[in-house]
Design a protein around this motif. Structure first.
Motif, short mmCIF file in Angstrom:
data_model
loop_
_atom_site.label_atom_id
_atom_site.label_comp_id
_atom_site.label_asym_id
_atom_site.label_seq_id
_atom_site.Cartn_x
_atom_site.Cartn_y
_atom_site.Cartn_z
N ASN A 11 0.85 -1.24 -0.13
CA ASN A 11 -0.02 0.06 -0.10
C ASN A 11 0.83 1.31 0.10
N GLU A 12 1.85 1.17 -0.88
CA GLU A 12 2.86 2.48 -1.15
C GLU A 12 3.79 2.73 0.30
N LYS A 13 3.91 1.83 1.04
CA LYS A 13 4.54 1.88 2.23
C LYS A 13 5.67 0.98 2.12
N ILE A 14 7.20 1.38 2.37
CA ILE A 14 7.91 0.23 2.32
C ILE A 14 8.18 -0.26 3.63
N TYR A 15 8.41 -1.61 3.60
CA TYR A 15 8.42 -2.37 4.83
C TYR A 15 10.03 -3.03 4.59
N ASP A 16 10.98 -2.57 5.64
CA ASP A 16 12.26 -3.54 5.59
C ASP A 16 12.16 -4.64 6.78
N ARG A 17 11.85 -5.80 6.72
CA ARG A 17 11.82 -6.63 7.54
C ARG A 17 12.67 -7.87 7.54
N SER A 18 12.81 -8.37 8.88
CA SER A 18 13.45 -9.66 8.86
C SER A 18 12.51 -10.77 9.01
N ILE A 19 12.52 -11.73 8.29
CA ILE A 19 11.37 -12.80 8.40
C ILE A 19 11.90 -14.16 8.35
N LEU A 20 11.01 -15.03 8.83
CA LEU A 20 11.28 -16.45 8.68
C LEU A 20 10.67 -16.80 7.11
N PRO A 21 11.84 -17.60 6.52
CA PRO A 21 11.57 -17.87 5.04
C PRO A 21 9.85 -18.41 4.83
N ASN A 22 9.36 -19.19 5.89
CA ASN A 22 8.02 -19.84 5.60
C ASN A 22 6.92 -18.93 5.63
N VAL A 40 -8.76 -14.93 5.39
CA VAL A 40 -8.37 -16.28 5.00
C VAL A 40 -9.56 -17.07 5.04
N GLY A 41 -9.99 -17.78 3.66
CA GLY A 41 -11.11 -18.63 3.63
C GLY A 41 -10.81 -20.02 3.86
N CYS A 42 -10.50 -20.64 2.60
CA CYS A 42 -10.13 -21.94 2.48
C CYS A 42 -8.67 -22.21 2.87
N ASP A 43 -7.62 -21.28 2.69
CA ASP A 43 -6.11 -21.51 2.93
C ASP A 43 -5.55 -22.42 1.94
N THR A 44 -6.37 -22.85 0.74
CA THR A 44 -5.74 -23.80 0.18
C THR A 44 -5.74 -23.28 -1.48
N SER A 45 -5.90 -22.21 -1.69
CA SER A 45 -5.86 -21.34 -3.05
C SER A 45 -7.33 -21.72 -3.83
N MET B 38 3.38 -28.23 0.54
CA MET B 38 4.36 -28.13 1.72
C MET B 38 3.41 -27.52 2.74
N LYS B 39 2.10 -26.74 2.46
CA LYS B 39 1.47 -26.38 3.61
C LYS B 39 0.70 -27.54 4.33
N GLN B 40 0.41 -28.38 3.18
CA GLN B 40 -0.15 -30.01 4.02
C GLN B 40 0.73 -30.81 4.43
N ARG B 41 2.20 -30.31 4.58
CA ARG B 41 3.24 -31.31 5.03
C ARG B 41 3.53 -32.31 4.31
N LEU B 42 3.18 -32.44 2.98
CA LEU B 42 3.45 -33.57 2.16
C LEU B 42 4.56 -33.67 1.77
N ILE B 43 5.60 -32.51 1.81
CA ILE B 43 6.70 -32.38 1.61
C ILE B 43 7.28 -31.29 2.17
N ALA B 44 8.59 -31.56 2.86
CA ALA B 44 9.12 -30.59 3.66
C ALA B 44 10.64 -30.16 3.32
N PRO B 45 10.90 -29.71 2.08
CA PRO B 45 12.16 -29.38 1.59
C PRO B 45 13.13 -28.48 2.70
N SER B 46 14.23 -28.87 2.68
CA SER B 46 15.34 -28.00 3.46
C SER B 46 15.71 -26.68 3.05
N ASP B 47 15.68 -26.63 1.60
CA ASP B 47 16.00 -25.48 1.00
C ASP B 47 14.95 -25.37 -0.16
#
Lengths: 159, 262
Positions: A11-22, A40-45, B38-47
């Motif tokens: 939304n036009e605001k820059i965020y510099d963050r440290s995050i977990l990759p997942n 969040v509805g189905c959480d499965t796309s 990955m969300k369903q944990r069917l697969i869990a890659p290290s990288d």
């Protein structure tokens, strides 16, 4: 696992963050930034309640990592309103009662704007086909389609 | 989703080096299947090695009677691409029928082919057309690529870079989609080069396959008078969505439909 640094514009605001990759975009928006308009509805796309705009096109925030969006821009439903005025598409949903419970509405509106960005005068059939990735569990599609028709017209007129 | 290390290399060489020095890595293209798994944990890659910052993998070009599609082209880019629309318009139509608009913005042709989902749309088309799959170190003939359910002849650390297709005289693909998932219960692709016709089937078996009798019959006579029930029921999937017999029937119906629409 190491945290990674990312820079993302939301939304036009820059965020510099440290995050977990997942970290998924949807969790980052809702939990980190408190932008809870994206749902969040189905959480499965499948349902499209989590749609946000990326390069003017809707994508599903439940199915993309923040890490994939480094140095990129995202727009959420919170940023559609300008100067206290609803976006024409939001206004059209209000005028036509394009919602019942309202849960799917943010995603529907983002999806509709994405459609109009590609095709500014879609037919009813094109609108219905486009909504393939958005589910309304109240089955309120008639008024949603009507809303998008009106929203498209208003967006065309307002350029 | 379990956690992982995230990498976004700028070149193929860098991507492969990271792959080779990681424990259980996975390449990421659009992520439309990988992230869901990955969300369903069917697969869990290290990288996770994101390929989207590698240049030159998202281009479409044409030369004489061939088109080349970069592996990271999204379904959406392919469906809107002018070269593809001009040369093989039904390939653009196929791309526009995958998933939904938001999925098409992310999902890529290379990702779909490498994933080799037996019910996906691209594999049937790639198998029917005269197509070669170019990777970082070799060219794989389409018929040698799909070896089984979610299995290909790609090495683990091999990356598809592009798909080269000879422009056919005729091509079409239609599917009978599962109403919920939109995946093909049966999908049929037909490609014709002079008098050589190939009919392929997706969704119906553990991998996309060539329907030999149908191909032979259409090569002789390109009409909807095709031999019926030529596919052995033993070869076909049977599940809650459709019996093997139903799938066999759909194969004939969809094949005729393509010919009649022509």
């Amino acid at each position: 696992m190491h945290e990674i640094s990312i820079k993302i514009t939301i939304n036009e605001k820059i965020y510099d963050r440290s995050i977990l990759p997942n970290t998924l975009l949807i969790d980052f928006l809702r939990e980190e930034l408190g932008l809870t308009g994206t749902h969040v509805g189905c959480d499965t796309s499948q349902c499209g309640a989590c749609m946000v705009l990326h390069n003017n096109a809707a994508i599903k925030a439940c199915s993309i990592l923040v890490a994939q969006l480094n140095n990129q821009e995202i727009t959420t439903i919170e940023h559609l309103q300008k100067d206290d005025k609803l976006h024409p598409m939001q206004n059209a949903f209000r005028n036509n009662h394009g919602l019942q419970c309202g849960f799917c509405t943010p995603g529907m509106i983002m999806s509709a704007i994405s459609l109009i960005n590609e095709n500014n005068s879609p037919t009813e059939e094109e609108i219905r086909k486009h909504l393939e990735g958005n589910l309304c569990r109240c089955t309120g599609y008639q008024n949603i389609v009507k809303s998008i028709e009106e929203g498209a017209k208003d967006m065309r007129e307002k350029g | 989703m379990y956690n992982f290390n995230f990498h976004s290399p700028n070149s193929i060489e860098e991507a492969i080096n990271i792959y080779n020095s990681s424990e259980e890595p996975k390449f990421l293209a659009g992520g439309m299947t990988l992230l869901a798994s990955m969300k369903q944990r069917l697969i869990a890659p290290s990288d996770i090695i994101d390929l989207r910052n590698i240049k030159d993998l998202s281009e479409v070009s044409s030369k004489e009677n061939h088109i080349t599609i970069g592996s990271l082209c999204t379904h959406s880019e392919i469906s809107n691409n002018v070269i593809i629309k001009n040369k093989i318009k039904n390939l653009a139509k196929l791309a526009n029928g995958i998933g939904d608009p938001a999925v098409r913005k992310m999902g890529t042709i290379g990702g779909s082919i490498a994933n080799s989902d037996p019910a996906a749309d691209w594999p049937a088309a790639i198998l029917a057309l005269k197509a070669n799959i170019k990777t970082n170190n070799r060219i794989i003939l389409n018929r040698d690529l799909f070896t089984g359910m979610f299995e290909t002849s790609l090495e683990e650390n091999e990356i598809i870079t592009s798909i080269e297709i000879q422009v056919p005289d005729f091509f079409d693909y239609i599917k009978f989609p599962n109403p919920a998932s939109r995946y093909a219960i049966v999908g049929i692709a037909i490609a014709k080069y002079d008098n050589n016709v190939i009919v392929t089937v997706s969704g119906a078996s553990h991998k996309p396959f060539i329907a030999d009798s149908l191909s032979e019959s259409l090569s002789k006579n390109f009409s909807s008078k095709i031999p019926l029930k030529t596919i052995s029921l033993d070869e076909l999937n049977e599940d809650i969505h459709a019996s093997a017999e139903y799938r066999a029937h759909l194969i004939d119906v969809l094949t005729k439909k393509i010919i009649n629409n022509n």
